[in-house]
Design a protein around this motif. Structure first.
Motif, mmCIF file in Angstrom:
data_model
loop_
_atom_site.group_PDB
_atom_site.id
_atom_site.type_symbol
_atom_site.label_atom_id
_atom_site.label_comp_id
_atom_site.label_asym_id
_atom_site.label_seq_id
_atom_site.Cartn_x
_atom_site.Cartn_y
_atom_site.Cartn_z
ATOM 1 N N ALA A 101 0.829 -1.207 0.000
ATOM 2 C CA ALA A 101 0.000 0.000 0.000
ATOM 3 C C ALA A 101 0.865 1.258 0.000
ATOM 4 C CB ALA A 101 -0.939 0.002 1.209
ATOM 5 N N ALA A 102 1.947 1.245 0.766
ATOM 6 C CA ALA A 102 2.850 2.400 0.783
ATOM 7 C C ALA A 102 3.488 2.599 -0.582
ATOM 8 C CB ALA A 102 3.923 2.208 1.845
ATOM 9 N N SER A 103 3.791 1.508 -1.264
ATOM 10 C CA SER A 103 4.369 1.595 -2.602
ATOM 11 C C SER A 103 3.372 2.236 -3.579
ATOM 12 C CB SER A 103 4.767 0.201 -3.081
ATOM 13 O OG SER A 103 5.218 0.243 -4.399
ATOM 14 N N LEU A 104 2.104 1.845 -3.482
ATOM 15 C CA LEU A 104 1.073 2.456 -4.332
ATOM 16 C C LEU A 104 0.973 3.954 -4.069
ATOM 17 C CD1 LEU A 104 -1.885 -0.105 -4.103
ATOM 18 C CD2 LEU A 104 -0.308 0.235 -6.019
ATOM 19 N N MET A 105 0.989 4.320 -2.796
ATOM 20 C CA MET A 105 0.901 5.735 -2.443
ATOM 21 C C MET A 105 2.122 6.496 -2.960
ATOM 22 S SD MET A 105 -0.753 5.336 1.366
ATOM 23 C CE MET A 105 -0.320 6.976 1.841
ATOM 24 N N GLY A 106 3.285 5.887 -2.864
ATOM 25 C CA GLY A 106 4.502 6.522 -3.372
ATOM 26 C C GLY A 106 4.453 6.717 -4.876
ATOM 27 N N ASP A 107 3.961 5.689 -5.597
ATOM 28 C CA ASP A 107 3.830 5.800 -7.057
ATOM 29 C C ASP A 107 2.900 6.960 -7.418
ATOM 30 O OD1 ASP A 107 5.470 3.610 -7.476
ATOM 31 O OD2 ASP A 107 3.805 2.216 -7.790
ATOM 32 N N PHE A 108 1.771 7.046 -6.719
ATOM 33 C CA PHE A 108 0.801 8.100 -7.019
ATOM 34 C C PHE A 108 1.372 9.467 -6.679
ATOM 35 C CE2 PHE A 108 -3.368 10.311 -6.410
ATOM 36 C CZ PHE A 108 -3.795 10.173 -7.718
ATOM 37 N N ASP A 109 2.087 9.563 -5.579
ATOM 38 C CA ASP A 109 2.720 10.820 -5.186
ATOM 39 C C ASP A 109 3.740 11.265 -6.238
ATOM 40 O OD1 ASP A 109 3.132 12.943 -3.241
ATOM 41 O OD2 ASP A 109 5.079 11.999 -2.867
ATOM 42 N N ARG A 110 4.554 10.328 -6.734
ATOM 43 C CA ARG A 110 5.544 10.678 -7.769
ATOM 44 C C ARG A 110 4.855 11.113 -9.055
ATOM 45 N NH1 ARG A 110 7.914 6.868 -5.006
ATOM 46 N NH2 ARG A 110 7.114 5.124 -6.197
ATOM 47 N N TYR A 111 3.748 10.455 -9.404
ATOM 48 C CA TYR A 111 2.991 10.857 -10.587
ATOM 49 C C TYR A 111 2.463 12.287 -10.417
ATOM 50 C CZ TYR A 111 -1.269 11.582 -13.251
ATOM 51 O OH TYR A 111 -2.250 12.139 -14.020
ATOM 52 N N LEU A 112 1.844 12.574 -9.272
ATOM 53 C CA LEU A 112 1.270 13.899 -9.045
ATOM 54 C C LEU A 112 2.327 14.993 -8.956
ATOM 55 C CD1 LEU A 112 -1.570 13.140 -6.468
ATOM 56 C CD2 LEU A 112 -1.821 13.729 -8.895
ATOM 57 N N ALA A 113 3.561 14.620 -8.650
ATOM 58 C CA ALA A 113 4.641 15.607 -8.553
ATOM 59 C C ALA A 113 5.011 16.193 -9.911
ATOM 60 C CB ALA A 113 5.876 14.974 -7.904
ATOM 61 N N HIS A 114 4.619 15.549 -10.997
ATOM 62 C CA HIS A 114 4.884 16.098 -12.333
ATOM 63 C C HIS A 114 3.967 17.307 -12.554
ATOM 64 C CE1 HIS A 114 7.406 12.794 -13.824
ATOM 65 N NE2 HIS A 114 6.640 12.007 -13.092
ATOM 66 N N ASP A 115 4.542 18.395 -13.017
ATOM 67 C CA ASP A 115 3.762 19.610 -13.227
ATOM 68 C C ASP A 115 2.582 19.403 -14.175
ATOM 69 O OD1 ASP A 115 5.364 21.067 -11.517
ATOM 70 O OD2 ASP A 115 6.675 21.795 -13.124
ATOM 71 N N ASP A 116 2.756 18.522 -15.155
ATOM 72 C CA ASP A 116 1.709 18.324 -16.159
ATOM 73 C C ASP A 116 0.776 17.159 -15.826
ATOM 74 O OD1 ASP A 116 3.708 16.465 -16.548
ATOM 75 O OD2 ASP A 116 3.637 16.556 -18.735
ATOM 76 N N ALA A 117 0.829 16.623 -14.605
ATOM 77 C CA ALA A 117 -0.057 15.527 -14.215
ATOM 78 C C ALA A 117 -1.505 16.005 -14.235
ATOM 79 C CB ALA A 117 0.307 15.006 -12.833
ATOM 80 N N ASP A 118 -2.352 15.244 -14.883
ATOM 81 C CA ASP A 118 -3.780 15.541 -14.960
ATOM 82 C C ASP A 118 -4.513 14.211 -14.786
ATOM 83 O OD1 ASP A 118 -6.421 16.057 -15.657
ATOM 84 O OD2 ASP A 118 -5.890 17.325 -17.377
ATOM 85 N N PRO A 119 -4.874 13.864 -13.554
ATOM 86 C CA PRO A 119 -5.451 12.541 -13.300
ATOM 87 C C PRO A 119 -6.637 12.178 -14.187
ATOM 88 C CG PRO A 119 -4.908 13.599 -11.236
ATOM 89 C CD PRO A 119 -4.704 14.631 -12.320
ATOM 90 N N VAL A 120 -7.519 13.118 -14.478
ATOM 91 C CA VAL A 120 -8.673 12.802 -15.318
ATOM 92 C C VAL A 120 -8.227 12.519 -16.747
ATOM 93 C CG1 VAL A 120 -10.845 13.676 -16.257
ATOM 94 C CG2 VAL A 120 -10.262 14.096 -13.856
ATOM 95 N N ALA A 121 -7.448 13.425 -17.326
ATOM 96 C CA ALA A 121 -6.990 13.248 -18.712
ATOM 97 C C ALA A 121 -6.070 12.041 -18.849
ATOM 98 C CB ALA A 121 -6.277 14.506 -19.196
#
Length: 182
Positions: A101-121
């Motif tokens: 679970a911590a690994s999943l949270m870390g992956d999502f955090d790293r994804y959101l750290a990208h300036d151009d991250a757009d979860p819906v798109a």
């Protein structure tokens, strides 16, 4: 097959996730993908995975007087077999799940750290549903999900986006007659 202790180590899990269904990567390329892992730690954990047979050397080449290795996952070895899972204590299962679970949270955090991250798109999906199934229906559902994911692994990369799919199944309560009091 590997042990849960080997595969569910936080750093080793991240290395494996970076390599799953990806082209072979060098340690330097892995460090670019997961830069928060210290170089010495990265090298040490890659060595542990390679020694255990979970990673294999896909290619070696000479670079400035040293050997640079590219690694890939041996998928058949990157699995905790049912017997090993059955032998795990509740505490070991909790530790393994917490790491996952911590690994999943870390992956999502790293994804959101990208300036151009757009979860819906970008098609980010996180859902939970309850289903009522017999044991046979449950087994069929898990096989269907696994088949759907596995059949899409290894597709040519051109024009495709790599997405990490994780599955967690937790019963609401234990099956009747399987608890320690029975």
């Amino acid at each position: 097959m590997a042990t849960a202790e080997l595969l569910l180590h936080p750093v080793r899990m991240r290395i494996l996730q970076a390599l799953f269904d990806a082209d072979p990567l060098t340690t330097a390329q892995l460090r670019e993908r997961i830069p928060d892992i210290a170089p010495a730690t990265m090298y040490r954990q890659i060595a542990v995975l390679a020694e255990a047979g979970v990673l294999e050397v896909a290619e070696e080449r000479r670079v400035r007087g040293t050997i640079e290795r590219s690694y890939r996952v041996r998928k058949e070895e990157a699995v905790v077999d049912p017997a090993a899972r059955a032998a795990m204590s509740k505490e070991q299962h909790l530790r393994a799940y917490t790491t996952f679970a911590a690994s999943l949270m870390g992956d999502f955090d790293r994804y959101l750290a990208h300036d151009d991250a757009d979860p819906v798109a970008d098609g980010v999906v996180y859902r939970q549903a309850a289903v009522w199934l017999t044991e046979d229906e449950f087994d069929v559902m898990v096989e269907e999900i696994e088949r759907a994911v596995v059949s899409r692994m290894g597709h040519a990369r051109e024009g495709r986006i790599r997405r990490v799919v994780s599955l967690v199944v937790v019963p609401d309560e234990p099956k009747a007659g399987t608890g320690p009091a029975d």
